[in-house]
Design a protein around this motif. Structure first.
Motif, mmCIF file in Angstrom:
data_model
loop_
_atom_site.group_PDB
_atom_site.id
_atom_site.type_symbol
_atom_site.label_atom_id
_atom_site.label_comp_id
_atom_site.label_asym_id
_atom_site.label_seq_id
_atom_site.Cartn_x
_atom_site.Cartn_y
_atom_site.Cartn_z
ATOM 1 N N TYR A 167 0.832 -1.213 0.000
ATOM 2 C CA TYR A 167 0.000 0.000 0.000
ATOM 3 C C TYR A 167 0.862 1.258 0.000
ATOM 4 O O TYR A 167 0.691 2.163 -0.817
ATOM 5 N N LEU A 168 1.828 1.298 0.914
ATOM 6 C CA LEU A 168 2.654 2.495 1.034
ATOM 7 C C LEU A 168 3.546 2.681 -0.197
ATOM 8 O O LEU A 168 3.793 3.811 -0.622
ATOM 9 N N GLU B 41 1.563 4.220 -2.811
ATOM 10 C CA GLU B 41 1.291 5.613 -2.479
ATOM 11 C C GLU B 41 2.515 6.492 -2.748
ATOM 12 O O GLU B 41 2.406 7.552 -3.379
ATOM 13 N N VAL C 212 -9.716 -3.284 -1.144
ATOM 14 C CA VAL C 212 -10.087 -2.207 -2.072
ATOM 15 C C VAL C 212 -9.218 -0.970 -1.880
ATOM 16 O O VAL C 212 -8.896 -0.270 -2.831
ATOM 17 N N SER C 213 -8.772 -0.719 -0.652
ATOM 18 C CA SER C 213 -7.961 0.488 -0.476
ATOM 19 C C SER C 213 -6.603 0.351 -1.168
ATOM 20 O O SER C 213 -6.036 1.331 -1.616
ATOM 21 N N VAL C 214 -6.115 -0.870 -1.287
ATOM 22 C CA VAL C 214 -4.867 -1.069 -2.022
ATOM 23 C C VAL C 214 -5.122 -0.914 -3.526
ATOM 24 O O VAL C 214 -4.343 -0.270 -4.238
ATOM 25 N N ARG D 82 -5.109 2.603 -4.483
ATOM 26 C CA ARG D 82 -3.771 3.175 -4.635
ATOM 27 C C ARG D 82 -3.186 2.792 -5.997
ATOM 28 O O ARG D 82 -2.492 3.567 -6.637
ATOM 29 N N SER E 51 -8.482 11.654 -5.748
ATOM 30 C CA SER E 51 -9.054 10.715 -4.797
ATOM 31 C C SER E 51 -10.082 11.383 -3.901
ATOM 32 O O SER E 51 -10.743 10.728 -3.134
ATOM 33 N N ARG F 17 -13.835 -4.105 8.228
ATOM 34 C CA ARG F 17 -12.697 -4.570 7.439
ATOM 35 C C ARG F 17 -12.283 -5.983 7.855
ATOM 36 O O ARG F 17 -12.431 -6.371 8.995
ATOM 37 N N MET G 242 -6.581 -7.331 5.816
ATOM 38 C CA MET G 242 -6.520 -6.087 5.045
ATOM 39 C C MET G 242 -5.430 -5.178 5.576
ATOM 40 O O MET G 242 -4.926 -5.323 6.673
ATOM 41 N N CYS G 243 -5.130 -4.196 4.754
ATOM 42 C CA CYS G 243 -4.110 -3.223 5.066
ATOM 43 C C CYS G 243 -4.519 -2.397 6.311
ATOM 44 O O CYS G 243 -5.702 -2.170 6.553
ATOM 45 N N PHE H 54 -4.081 0.660 6.886
ATOM 46 C CA PHE H 54 -4.259 2.086 6.619
ATOM 47 C C PHE H 54 -5.453 2.280 5.717
ATOM 48 O O PHE H 54 -5.711 1.465 4.854
ATOM 49 N N GLU I 150 -7.863 5.649 3.808
ATOM 50 C CA GLU I 150 -8.175 7.071 3.682
ATOM 51 C C GLU I 150 -9.570 7.279 4.207
ATOM 52 O O GLU I 150 -10.471 6.490 3.936
ATOM 53 N N GLU J 71 2.646 6.677 8.220
ATOM 54 C CA GLU J 71 1.727 5.618 8.652
ATOM 55 C C GLU J 71 2.434 4.565 9.504
ATOM 56 O O GLU J 71 1.919 4.134 10.529
#
Lengths: 934, 160
Positions: A341-342, A345, A377-379, A382, A648, B41, B45-46, B48, B50, B76
Motif C-alpha cells: 500500500y505504502l 502511495e 479495495v484500499s490497495v 492506490r 481521490s 474490514r 486487510m491493510c 491504513f 483514507e 503511517e
C-alpha cells in the motif's frame, strides 16, 4: 484501594445493567446520588470529591452525557494532594470544552501549578493545557511557556511537556505565540543530550519552521548532524531509545520531516552529510533484518519511507530518486499488504518527478497486476492512483485499457473516480481521436451510471470541435446504439451526434436516414424526460438534414403521446418543432437548425470539476513539466489536475450519489453486542430488538412493485419517501427521511437488514446518515443495490430514533423486488411461442388463478405490466384480450429469461397468470409479485 | 495526530483522546463512523485507509482496536508503532493488559498516554522514562491513600 473501590461499584453497575433501560435507570440513580452529595449541606472532603468526580468520568466514558461536576473537578485542581489534583485535571482534559465558562478558574489553578516549581504539578498543568488548548489558555500562557521551555533549571520531563504544550497553543492561536529570543535557544534543543527532549522539540520546531522558515533556518544543519549520529550509531548505543534494533525511529522520522520544510541545504558539507545519511538509510533497507518481528521492519521502513519523502521533496538527486524508486519497486511485491500500500502511495509522488518518471514506468506490469489481484479495495485504489500518475503518451492506451477492464468489476465506491480518470487520460493523451471516442463510448457501456454529465458533454464538445472525427463518431455511435440494451447516456450522446453529423453516414444504405431515425426512436420510450427532450431536438435536426424523413417525424411529433404529453417541456418541444417543420421554408429551417458552431476552446469541464474542488493554485510545477513532455498531444492547453490526491477526493456529485471514498457499510444489522463474553457488553448502545413491521406497510410495499418513486411510510412523526432506479443487476435507491415534527430526532439510525437467506443474493451498500434530524428537515440516504442472484424476501429497513424523551422504532419492508432487475425484451409472435414451448418443463411454469381486486381496466393492466419491468408484447397472443410479456432478469451470476401471460375473465372477475422462466424460484416469485397487482 | 480511539470488537468505545478541538456532536459522529468502518474490514486487510481528508491507522490487539487519525504528511508506519509502543506500555504497567484493565483503570490508561503522547505528538519514546513517571505518581498516590486509610480508621474508632 481506590481501584478496588471502583471495581466494586463498576461491577455492580455492570451486573445490574441487564438491559439498556436498566442501565440508564441504574446510572440515573447513581447520578442523582452524586448530585445530592455535591449539593448537600455538608462540605465534601477531597477524597469524596475525587471519588465522585472519578465516577462521573467513568459514566461519561460508558457513553452517557455528563452535565455537572465541572465545578467540583475545578476545585480538585487546587488541592495539594497529588491524586486529587490528577483526577481533577483528567476530568478537565476529557470533559471540558475549550469554550467552557470555567476556563478562567481552570487557568488560575494552572497558573499556580506552573509557578509551584514542583515538576509533577507543572507536568499536570502542562498536560492539561496541551489537551484543552483553547484560545483563552493561549492568551494566558503563550508568553509564559517559552520561558519554562528554555530556562536552564527546567527538568527534562517538564521541557518535553512545555515544548509540545507550546506546539498545541501555536496550532490553536499562532498569533498569540510571540517569536523572540527563545527561538534560537529552542533550535539548540536539537543538540540536547536527552533524546526525549530532542524528540519533543523537533515536533515544535517543525511546526514553527513551516510558518517561519527564516527564523528556524539554523535547524537544518543541526538536524542533519543529529540524524547522522543516529543512523550511524550501533543499535545498542541509544539504549532505551532503540526500538526493536532500530535506533530512535520516532526521532529519525521527525528530523526527516523537519528537513522537508526546507530546500536541499546550500552548504556543500551539510548537503554531503545529508546525502550520506539518506544513502545509509537506503543501504540498510537491503541488509538482512536484525529481527523477524514486524515491529523491527515497520520501524526501519518508517524511517525509509520518510527518507524517500525527503528525497522526493528535494527532487534534485537523480541517483537517490532512482534508488528510491527501485526500493519501492521491491515493496510492490512484498508479502506485507501495508508495505504494498505504502509503496503504491509513495510511487505516485515519484511518478511526477521528471528524474524518476521513467523508472516508475518500468513497474507498470506489477501495478496492473495489483489492480487485478489485491484483495483490499484500499490497495486497489492506490494502484489506480499510481496508474493515473504514471500515465503518459507512451503507455496511455495500455493504462486506459486496463482501467476500463478493471471498471467492469470495480467496487462501487471508486467507480465514478475511475470513470473521471479514464475520461481525463483518454482526452489528454489522445493522439488519435477515434481512440478517444471509442474509449468514452466504452466507458458509457461499462459504467454508464457513473458517467457524469461533464464526461458526456465533453465528448460532444470535442467531436463538434474536430471535424476529422465527426464521421467516425457518427458511425460508432450508430453501431453502439444497435445493442439491444444500451445505457441512457449512450442514447444522449448518440442522439446528439447523429442530430449533428448523421448526414455523414447517411450515404450508406445500412444507416440511411430512416434507419437512423427508427433506431433512435426505438429507444425513446425507455428514456427519461430530459433524454426524450434531447431526442426531440435530434428529430427536428433530422427534418433539416433529411427532408425524406420529414413526414415520418411529423407523424411522431403529432401523436398524442408527444403533443399531449403530461410533461410540459416535452409537450412544448413537440408543438413547437411540429409547427416549425410545417411553416418554415427550407432556408429558414437550414438556418435555425444549422450545425452547432465549435465550442470556444476552453478547459475541459471534467478538469474544471476537479479544479473547482481543489482550487486552481494547486496545479504544480511537476505537472507542468509533464505537460511539456506531452505538448501538442491533444492541442488543448488545459492544465492537468494538481496531483492524484485531487482525484481521490470525491467530486461533489460523487458525494451526492453516496459514492465517496467511504468504504461500504455492512448491509446487515450492526454487530450485535452481548454474548461477547464480557460483562460490560450487557450495556448495549443499540436497542437490539427490531420492531415488527409497521401496520399497512405490506400494502405500501405492493404499490412499489410496479413503480419506483413515492411515499413508503408515513406516521405522525416520520415520512419515508423513495426514489429508485435500476439497470440490469444494479440499482440505486434514494431514501428520504422527513421529520414531520418541529422537534429534533436524536440518535436517528436507519439500518438495512437482510435476512441470512437474502444476504448472499442481494448486496446493499449505504452510508450512515446524520444522527440528528432537525424538526421539519429531510435527510437523504443512498443505497447502492446489487442483485447477485435471484431472491424472494425483501430487505427490512429498521429506523430507530429518539423523539422528545421517547424511543421510536419503526420497521418497513424495503421494496427491492426481483422484478426490478427486469430488462424488457421485444420479440415477435413466433419467437415468443417458440421460447414458451422450450420452457414447458413443469418446474419452469407457475400459474395462479385469482380474483380481481381492482377494476379490470385494459390500459391500467398494460401500464402495470410495463411497470413490472417486462416488455408488453402486442399482437402475440391470438386472443387480443390477453396480455403477454417478456423480459430478462439480470443478476450478477446469471440472466434469466422470463415469459408471462395474463388472461382476464371479465365475467368472472378473475385472472389467470402464467409465468415461465428457466428457474422455478424465479417463476414462483414473479408470479406472487405480479398477482398482487390486479 | 488528530485523535486516538480504542474500541472493542462489539464497537464499544473504551478510550478517546482528541488533539483537535471538536464539538461533542462531531466527536460522536466521527466515532460512530470510524468504528463502523474499521469493524467492517477483514483481518488480512491493510492497516491504513483514507477517511475524509485524514489517514486512519489501526491495529487490533485481542478484543481491542486501536485507531489513530493522522494527517496527510504523517508517517503511517511510525504511527502503527506508536500504537504498539502504547500497548507495550500498558502491558508492562498492568502485566499482560486486557480490555477490563483499561475499563476499570481508565485513569491510568490516560496518564500513560499523556506521558507518551502530548498534543498529538510523541513526547517520550523510552519505555523506562514513561513508566518511571507513572510509578512516581503512583508512589505519591500510595502515600495519600495510606493517609486516608489511617484517617478512616481513626474516624471508625471515634464513632464507637
Amino acid at each position: 484501594m481506590l481501584v478496588q473501590f471502583f471495581q466494586r461499584t463498576h461491577y455492580s453497575l455492570l451486573l445490574l445493567g441487564k438491559s439498556k433501560e436498566a442501565e440508564i435507570k441504574r446510572i440515573n440513580k447513581e447520578l442523582a446520588n452524586i448530585r445530592s452529595k455535591f449539593k448537600g449541606d455538608k462540605a465534601l472532603d477531597g477524597y469524596s470529591k475525587k471519588k465522585y468526580v472519578c465516577k462521573l468520568l467513568f459514566i461519561f466514558l460508558l457513553g452517557h452525557d455528563i452535565d455537572f461536576g465541572h465545578m467540583e473537578a475545578v476545585n480538585l485542581l487546587s488541592s495539594n494532594r497529588y491524586t486529587e489534583k490528577q483526577i481533577g485535571y483528567l476530568f478537565i482534559s476529557v470533559l471540558v470544552n475549550s469554550n467552557s465558562e470555567l476556563i478562567r478558574l481552570i487557568n488560575n489553578a494552572i497558573k499556580n501549578d506552573l509557578a509551584s516549581r514542583n515538576p509533577t504539578f507543572m507536568g499536570l498543568a502542562l498536560h492539561c493545557i496541551a489537551s484543552v488548548g483553547s484560545r483563552e489558555m493561549a492568551e494566558a500562557f503563550a508568553g509564559e511557556i517559552p520561558k519554562v521551555l528554555v530556562a536552564g533549571d527546567t527538568m527534562d520531563s517538564v521541557k518535553q511537556s512545555a515544548a509540545l504544550c507550546l506546539l498545541r497553543l501555536y496550532r490553536t492561536s499562532p498569533d498569540l505565540v510571540p517569536m523572540g529570543d527563545w527561538t534560537s535557544r529552542v533550535v539548540h534543543l536539537l543538540n540536547d543530550q536527552h533524546l526525549g527532549v530532542v524528540t519533543a522539540a523537533t515536533s515544535l520546531i517543525t511546526t514553527l519552521a513551516q510558518k517561519n522558515p527564516e527564523e528556524f533556518k539554523t535547524s537544518v544543519s543541526l538536524a542533519v548532524s543529529r540524524l547522522s549520529r543516529i543512523v550511524t550509531s550501533a543499535s545498542t548505543d541509544l539504549q532505551d531509545y532503540t526500538y526493536y534494533f532500530v535506533p530512535a525511529p520516532w526521532l529519525s522520522v521527525k528530523l526527516l520531516r523537519l528537513l522537508q520544510c526546507y530546500p536541499p541545504p546550500e552548504d556543500p558539507a551539510v548537503r554531503g552529510r545529508l546525502t550520506e545519511c539518506l544513502e545509509t538509510i537506503l543501504n540498510k533497507a537491503q541488509e538482512p533484518p536484525k529481527s523477524k518481528k514486524v515491529q523491527h521492519s515497520n520501524a526501519k521502513n518508517a524511517v525509509l519511507f520518510e527518507a524517500i519523502s525527503l528525497i522526493i521533496h528535494h527532487d534534485s538527486e537523480p541517483n537517490l530518486l532512482v534508488r528510491a524508486c527501485n526500493q519501492l519497486g521491491q515493496f510492490l511485491q512484498h508479502r506485507e499488504t501495508n508495505l504494498r500500500y505504502l509503496a503504491l502511495e509513495s510511487m505516485c509522488t515519484l511518478a511526477s518527478s521528471e528524474f524518476s518518471h521513467e523508472a516508475v514506468k518500468t513497474h507498470i506490469e506489477t501495478v496492473i497486476n495489483a489492480l487485478k489481484t489485491e484483495r483490499d479495495v484500499s490497495v486497489r485504489q492506490r494502484a489506480v492512483d499510481l496508474l493515473y500518475a504514471m500515465c503518459d503518451r507512451s503507455n496511455a492506451p495500455q493504462i486506459v485499457a486496463e482501467m476500463l477492464s478493471y471498471l467492469e468489476t470495480a467496487d462501487y465506491s471508486i467507480r465514478e473516480e475511475i470513470v473521471l480518470k479514464v475520461a481525463i487520460l483518454a482526452e489528454k493523451y489522445a493522439v488519435d481521436y477515434t481512440w478517444y471516442v471509442d474509449t468514452i463510448l466504452n466507458l458509457i457501456r461499462i459504467a454508464g451510471d457513473y458517467v457524469s454529465e461533464e464526461v458526456w458533454y465533453r465528448v460532444i464538445q470535442i467531436v463538434i470541435n474536430r471535424d476529422d472525427v465527426q464521421g467516425y463518431a457518427a458511425k460508432t455511435v450508430f453501431e453502439a446504439l444497435q445493442a439491444p440494451a444500451c445505457h441512457e447516456n449512450l442514447v444522449k450522446v448518440g442522439g446528439y451526434i447523429l442530430g449533428e453529423f448523421g448526414n455523414l453516414i447517411a450515404g450508406d444504405p445500412r444507416s440511411s436516414p430512416l434507419i437512423q431515425f427508427n433506431l433512435l426512436h426505438s429507444k425513446f420510450h425507455l428514456c427519461s424526460v430530459p433524454t426524450r427532450a434531447l431526442l426531440l431536438s435530434t428529430y427536428i435536426k433530422f427534418v433539416n438534414l433529411f427532408p425524406e424523413v420529414k413526414p415520418t417525424i411529423q407523424d411522431v411529433l403529432r401523436s398524442d403521446s408527444q403533443l399531449r404529453n403530461a410533461d410540459v417541456e416535452l409537450q412544448q418541444r413537440a408543438v413547437e418543432y411540429l409547427r416549425l417543420s410545417t411553416v418554415a421554408s427550407t432556408d429558414i429551417l437550414a438556418t435555425v437548425l444549422e450545425e452547432m458552431p465549435p465550442f470556444p476552446e476552453r478547459e475541459s469541464s471534467i478538469l474544471a470539476k476537479l479544479k473547482k474542488k481543489k482550487g486552481p493554485s494547486t496545479v504544480t510545477d511537476l505537472e507542468d513539466t509533464k505537460r511539456e513532455r506531452s505538448v501538442d498531444v491533444n492541442g488543448g492547453p488545459e492544465p492537468a489536475p494538481a496531483s492524484t490526491s485531487a482525484m481521490s477526493t470525491p467530486s461533489p456529485s460523487a458525494d451526492l450519489l453516496g459514492l465517496g471514498a467511504a468504504p461500504p457499510a455492512p448491509a446487515g444489522p450492526p454487530p450485535s453486542s452481548g454474548g461477547g463474553g464480557l460483562l460490560v457488553d450487557v450495556f448495549s448502545d443499540s436497542a437490539s430488538v427490531v420492531a415488527p413491521l409497521a401496520p399497512g406497510s405490506e400494502d405500501n410495499f405492493a404499490r412499489f412493485v410496479c413503480k419506483n418513486n413515492g411515499v413508503l411510510f408515513e406516521n405522525q412523526l416520520l415520512q419515508i419517501g423513495l426514489k429508485s432506479e435500476f439497470r440490469q443487476n444494479l440499482g440505486r435507491m434514494f431514501i428520504f427521511y422527513g421529520n414531520k415534527t418541529s422537534t429534533q430526532f436524536l440518535n436517528f439510525t436507519p439500518t438495512l437488514i437482510c435476512s441470512d437467506e437474502l444476504q448472499p443474493n442481494l448486496n446493499l451498500q449505504t452510508k450512515p446518515v446524520d444522527p440528528t434530524v432537525e424538526g421539519g428537515a429531510q435527510v437523504q440516504q443512498v443505497v447502492n443495490i446489487e442483485c447477485v442472484s435471484d431472491f424472494t424476501e425483501a430487505p427490512v429497513l429498521n429506523i430507530q430514533f429518539r423523539y422528545g424523551g421517547t424511543f421510536q422504532n419503526v420497521s418497513v419492508q424495503l421494496p427491492i423486488t426481483l422484478n426490478k432487475f427486469f430488462q424488457p425484451t421485444e420479440m415477435a409472435s413466433q419467437d415468443f411461442f417458440q421460447r414458451w414451448k422450450q420452457l414447458s418443463n413443469p418446474q419452469q411454469e407457475v400459474q395462479n388463478i385469482f380474483k380481481a381486486k381492482h377494476p379490470m381496466d385494459t390500459e391500467v393492466t398494460k401500464a402495470k405490466i410495463i411497470g413490472f419491468g417486462s416488455a408488453l408484447l402486442e399482437e402475440v397472443d391470438p386472443n387480443p384480450a390477453n396480455f403477454v410479456g417478456a423480459g430478462i432478469i439480470h443478476t450478477k451470476t446469471t440472466q434469466i429469461g422470463c415469459l408471462l401471460r395474463l388472461e382476464p375473465n371479465l365475467q368472472a372477475q378473475m385472472y389467470r397468470l402464467t409465468l415461465r422462466t428457466s428457474k422455478e424460484a424465479v417463476s414462483q416469485r414473479l408470479c406472487e409479485l405480479l398477482s398482487a397487482q390486479f | 495526530m488528530q485523535f486516538m480511539l480504542l474500541f472493542s470488537r462489539q464497537g464499544k468505545l473504551r478510550l478517546q483522546k482528541w488533539y483537535v478541538p471538536l464539538s461533542d456532536k462531531e466527536k460522536k459522529k466521527i466515532t460512530r463512523e470510524l468504528v463502523q468502518t474499521v469493524l467492517a474490514r477483514k483481518p488480512k486487510m491493510c492497516s491504513f485507509l483514507e477517511w475524509r481528508d485524514l489517514k486512519i491507522v489501526y491495529k487490533r490487539y485481542a478484543s481491542l482496536y486501536f485507531c489513530c487519525a493522522i494527517e496527510d504528511q504523517d508517517n503511517e508506519l511510525i504511527t502503527l508503532e506508536i500504537i504498539h509502543r502504547y500497548v507495550e506500555l500498558l502491558d508492562k504497567y498492568f502485566g499482560s493488559v486486557c480490555e477490563l484493565d483499561i475499563i476499570f483503570n481508565f485513569e491510568k490508561a490516560y496518564f500513560i498516554l499523556d506521558e507518551f503522547l502530548l498534543g498529538g505528538e510523541v513526547q517520550e519514546t523510552s519505555k523506562k522514562n514513561v513508566l518511571k513517571a507513572i510509578e512516581q505518581a503512583d508512589l505519591l498516590q500510595e502515600k495519600t491513600e495510606t493517609m486516608y486509610h489511617s484517617k478512616i480508621f481513626i474516624g471508625f474508632k471515634k464513632a464507637y
